[in-house]
Design a protein around this motif. Structure first.
Motif, PDB file in Angstrom:
ATOM      1  N   MET A  83       0.842  -1.180   0.000  1.00 49.62           N
ATOM      2  CA  MET A  83       0.000   0.000   0.000  1.00 49.62           C
ATOM      3  C   MET A  83       0.885   1.240   0.000  1.00 49.62           C
ATOM      4  SD  MET A  83      -3.060   1.141   2.568  1.00 49.62           S
ATOM      5  CE  MET A  83      -2.069   1.376   4.019  1.00 49.62           C
ATOM      6  N   ASN A  84       0.490   2.227  -0.767  1.00 48.66           N
ATOM      7  CA  ASN A  84       1.214   3.489  -0.838  1.00 48.66           C
ATOM      8  C   ASN A  84       0.335   4.576  -0.228  1.00 48.66           C
ATOM      9  OD1 ASN A  84       2.463   5.886  -1.509  1.00 48.66           O
ATOM     10  ND2 ASN A  84       2.757   5.378  -3.659  1.00 48.66           N
ATOM     11  N   ASP A  85       0.778   5.128   0.899  1.00 49.47           N
ATOM     12  CA  ASP A  85      -0.056   6.142   1.566  1.00 49.47           C
ATOM     13  C   ASP A  85       0.095   7.530   0.954  1.00 49.47           C
ATOM     14  OD1 ASP A  85       2.433   6.785   2.555  1.00 49.47           O
ATOM     15  OD2 ASP A  85       1.862   6.679   4.663  1.00 49.47           O
ATOM     16  N   ASN A  86       0.805   7.629  -0.148  1.00 47.77           N
ATOM     17  CA  ASN A  86       0.875   8.885  -0.910  1.00 47.77           C
ATOM     18  C   ASN A  86      -0.031   8.855  -2.137  1.00 47.77           C
ATOM     19  OD1 ASN A  86       2.754  10.528   0.558  1.00 47.77           O
ATOM     20  ND2 ASN A  86       4.289   9.005   0.019  1.00 47.77           N
ATOM     21  N   THR A  87      -0.880   7.837  -2.225  1.00 47.97           N
ATOM     22  CA  THR A  87      -1.874   7.746  -3.281  1.00 47.97           C
ATOM     23  C   THR A  87      -3.206   8.153  -2.677  1.00 47.97           C
ATOM     24  OG1 THR A  87      -0.672   5.957  -4.349  1.00 47.97           O
ATOM     25  CG2 THR A  87      -2.995   6.215  -4.939  1.00 47.97           C
ATOM     26  N   PHE A  88      -3.882   9.117  -3.295  1.00 54.62           N
ATOM     27  CA  PHE A  88      -5.113   9.659  -2.727  1.00 54.62           C
ATOM     28  C   PHE A  88      -6.287   9.334  -3.642  1.00 54.62           C
ATOM     29  CE2 PHE A  88      -1.504  12.189  -1.398  1.00 54.62           C
ATOM     30  CZ  PHE A  88      -1.601  12.052  -0.030  1.00 54.62           C
ATOM     31  N   HIS A  89      -7.352   8.849  -3.030  1.00 55.76           N
ATOM     32  CA  HIS A  89      -8.566   8.470  -3.763  1.00 55.76           C
ATOM     33  C   HIS A  89      -9.099   9.652  -4.556  1.00 55.76           C
ATOM     34  CE1 HIS A  89     -12.305   6.483  -4.638  1.00 55.76           C
ATOM     35  NE2 HIS A  89     -12.997   7.424  -4.024  1.00 55.76           N
TER      36      HIS A  89
ATOM     37  N   ARG B 225      -0.751  16.640   2.345  1.00 53.28           N
ATOM     38  CA  ARG B 225      -1.873  15.914   1.748  1.00 53.28           C
ATOM     39  C   ARG B 225      -2.335  14.742   2.605  1.00 53.28           C
ATOM     40  NH1 ARG B 225      -1.524  15.693  -4.818  1.00 53.28           N
ATOM     41  NH2 ARG B 225      -1.469  17.959  -5.140  1.00 53.28           N
ATOM     42  N   LYS B 226      -1.433  14.143   3.366  1.00 49.58           N
ATOM     43  CA  LYS B 226      -1.847  13.007   4.195  1.00 49.58           C
ATOM     44  C   LYS B 226      -2.830  13.443   5.271  1.00 49.58           C
ATOM     45  CE  LYS B 226       2.296  10.224   3.552  1.00 49.58           C
ATOM     46  NZ  LYS B 226       3.477   9.646   4.198  1.00 49.58           N
ATOM     47  N   ILE B 227      -2.517  14.501   6.013  1.00 46.14           N
ATOM     48  CA  ILE B 227      -3.459  14.969   7.037  1.00 46.14           C
ATOM     49  C   ILE B 227      -4.728  15.460   6.365  1.00 46.14           C
ATOM     50  CG2 ILE B 227      -2.463  17.298   7.229  1.00 46.14           C
ATOM     51  CD1 ILE B 227      -4.128  15.351  10.084  1.00 46.14           C
ATOM     52  N   GLY B 228      -4.596  16.051   5.184  1.00 47.66           N
ATOM     53  CA  GLY B 228      -5.771  16.501   4.453  1.00 47.66           C
ATOM     54  C   GLY B 228      -6.710  15.354   4.124  1.00 47.66           C
ATOM     55  N   SER B 229      -6.157  14.266   3.634  1.00 47.00           N
ATOM     56  CA  SER B 229      -6.962  13.097   3.300  1.00 47.00           C
ATOM     57  C   SER B 229      -7.680  12.554   4.533  1.00 47.00           C
ATOM     58  CB  SER B 229      -6.065  12.027   2.681  1.00 47.00           C
ATOM     59  OG  SER B 229      -6.788  10.869   2.376  1.00 47.00           O
TER      60      SER B 229
ATOM     61  N   ILE C 296      -5.002  16.979  15.793  1.00 48.40           N
ATOM     62  CA  ILE C 296      -3.825  17.843  15.665  1.00 48.40           C
ATOM     63  C   ILE C 296      -2.763  17.084  14.873  1.00 48.40           C
ATOM     64  CG2 ILE C 296      -4.202  19.258  17.713  1.00 48.40           C
ATOM     65  CD1 ILE C 296      -2.211  17.483  19.221  1.00 48.40           C
ATOM     66  N   ASP C 297      -1.894  17.842  14.225  1.00 44.04           N
ATOM     67  CA  ASP C 297      -0.768  17.238  13.516  1.00 44.04           C
ATOM     68  C   ASP C 297       0.519  17.893  13.991  1.00 44.04           C
ATOM     69  OD1 ASP C 297      -1.012  19.711  12.250  1.00 44.04           O
ATOM     70  OD2 ASP C 297      -0.935  18.906  10.229  1.00 44.04           O
ATOM     71  N   ASP C 298       1.612  17.607  13.314  1.00 49.55           N
ATOM     72  CA  ASP C 298       2.933  18.150  13.654  1.00 49.55           C
ATOM     73  C   ASP C 298       3.383  17.768  15.060  1.00 49.55           C
ATOM     74  OD1 ASP C 298       2.958  19.349  11.135  1.00 49.55           O
ATOM     75  OD2 ASP C 298       2.093  21.205  11.888  1.00 49.55           O
TER      76      ASP C 298
ATOM     77  N   ALA D 226       2.012   7.650  14.415  1.00 55.27           N
ATOM     78  CA  ALA D 226       3.339   8.051  13.965  1.00 55.27           C
ATOM     79  C   ALA D 226       3.338   7.986  12.447  1.00 55.27           C
ATOM     80  CB  ALA D 226       4.402   7.137  14.565  1.00 55.27           C
ATOM     81  N   TRP D 227       2.570   8.859  11.842  1.00 57.86           N
ATOM     82  CA  TRP D 227       2.301   8.865  10.402  1.00 57.86           C
ATOM     83  C   TRP D 227       2.177  10.315   9.966  1.00 57.86           C
ATOM     84  CZ3 TRP D 227      -2.506  10.390   8.200  1.00 57.86           C
ATOM     85  CH2 TRP D 227      -2.662  10.071   6.841  1.00 57.86           C
ATOM     86  N   ALA D 228       2.459  10.576   8.713  1.00 54.77           N
ATOM     87  CA  ALA D 228       2.444  11.957   8.205  1.00 54.77           C
ATOM     88  C   ALA D 228       3.386  12.776   9.087  1.00 54.77           C
ATOM     89  CB  ALA D 228       1.036  12.515   8.137  1.00 54.77           C
ATOM     90  N   THR D 229       2.895  13.840   9.702  1.00 54.99           N
ATOM     91  CA  THR D 229       3.742  14.676  10.557  1.00 54.99           C
ATOM     92  C   THR D 229       3.572  14.358  12.036  1.00 54.99           C
ATOM     93  OG1 THR D 229       2.071  16.419  10.643  1.00 54.99           O
ATOM     94  CG2 THR D 229       3.719  16.561   8.874  1.00 54.99           C
ATOM     95  N   GLY D 230       2.895  13.262  12.342  1.00 50.45           N
ATOM     96  CA  GLY D 230       2.605  12.890  13.732  1.00 50.45           C
ATOM     97  C   GLY D 230       1.226  13.410  14.094  1.00 50.45           C
TER      98      GLY D 230
END
Length: 193
Positions: free
Chosen positions: A1-7, A31-35, A145-147, A181-185
């Motif tokens: 699976m590629n988590d940089n692929t967006f539906h 884009r990950k947090i956006g998705s 929250i992210d980051d 522990a994904w994207a920016t946290g």
């Protein structure tokens, strides 16, 4: 699976990304947090959402992508210059209201139990006024929250602040919490009472 692929991606995302780059604004959501935000917004049909830290509107675009036509979004930022980029891209979308004000002032004047989802991407609502912000959630409401993983733009001493914040969440008995522990946290919380 590629988590940089967006539906799907928001229709205006690439234009906002270009405007963001041209503006020199470097604190935008990826884009990950956006998705993830889009998916969570879709889980709350007719919901009322709060974004603390609009920036140029990148996360805004993802939230709106997930929202149905009767959902509402309040988006808050104190930087008029970057907020104008977001306003330009969403001037016809009646679901979003932009507030150019201090996030802390906005939080303290809102009523408890108002929001179905809060994305706190600014100091107020995350590192300050956390309890007041969490009180704005309805029962079953989601706080994101992210980051939270070390970032290259963190100032000296910020890692300690992030660690302290994570400790505060551990003491919140009215929340169910998931750390990713994904994207920016990412931290996702759900208000249970």
């Amino acid at each position: 699976m590629n988590d940089n692929t967006f539906h799907t991606i928001p229709e205006n995302l690439e234009a906002i990304e270009l405007d963001t780059e041209n503006s020199g604004f470097s604190m935008s959501s990826d884009r990950k947090i956006g998705s993830l935000l889009s998916t969570l917004a879709a889980a709350k049909p007719d919901g009322h959402f709060l974004e603390l830290g609009t920036g140029t509107g990148l996360a805004t675009s993802w939230l709106l992508l997930g929202m149905n036509q009767s959902a509402l979004l309040d988006s808050v930022d104190n930087d008029q210059e970057v907020l104008e980029i977001a306003r330009r891209h969403f001037d016809r979308d009646k679901r979003v209201t932009f507030h150019n004000c201090d996030g802390g002032d906005f939080i303290t004047r809102e009523q408890p139990d108002t929001y179905d989802l809060i994305f706190a991407d600014a100091w107020p609502g995350k590192y300050s006024l956390l309890d007041e912000t969490l009180a704005l959630l309805k029962v079953g409401g989601i706080y994101v929250i992210d980051d939270m993983s070390p970032q290259p733009n963190w100032p000296e001493g910020h890692a300690d602040k992030a660690k302290h914040l994570l400790g505060k969440f551990n003491r919140c008995s009215h929340l169910k919490m998931c750390r990713l522990a994904w994207a920016t946290g990412i931290v996702i919380c759900c208000r249970t009472e």
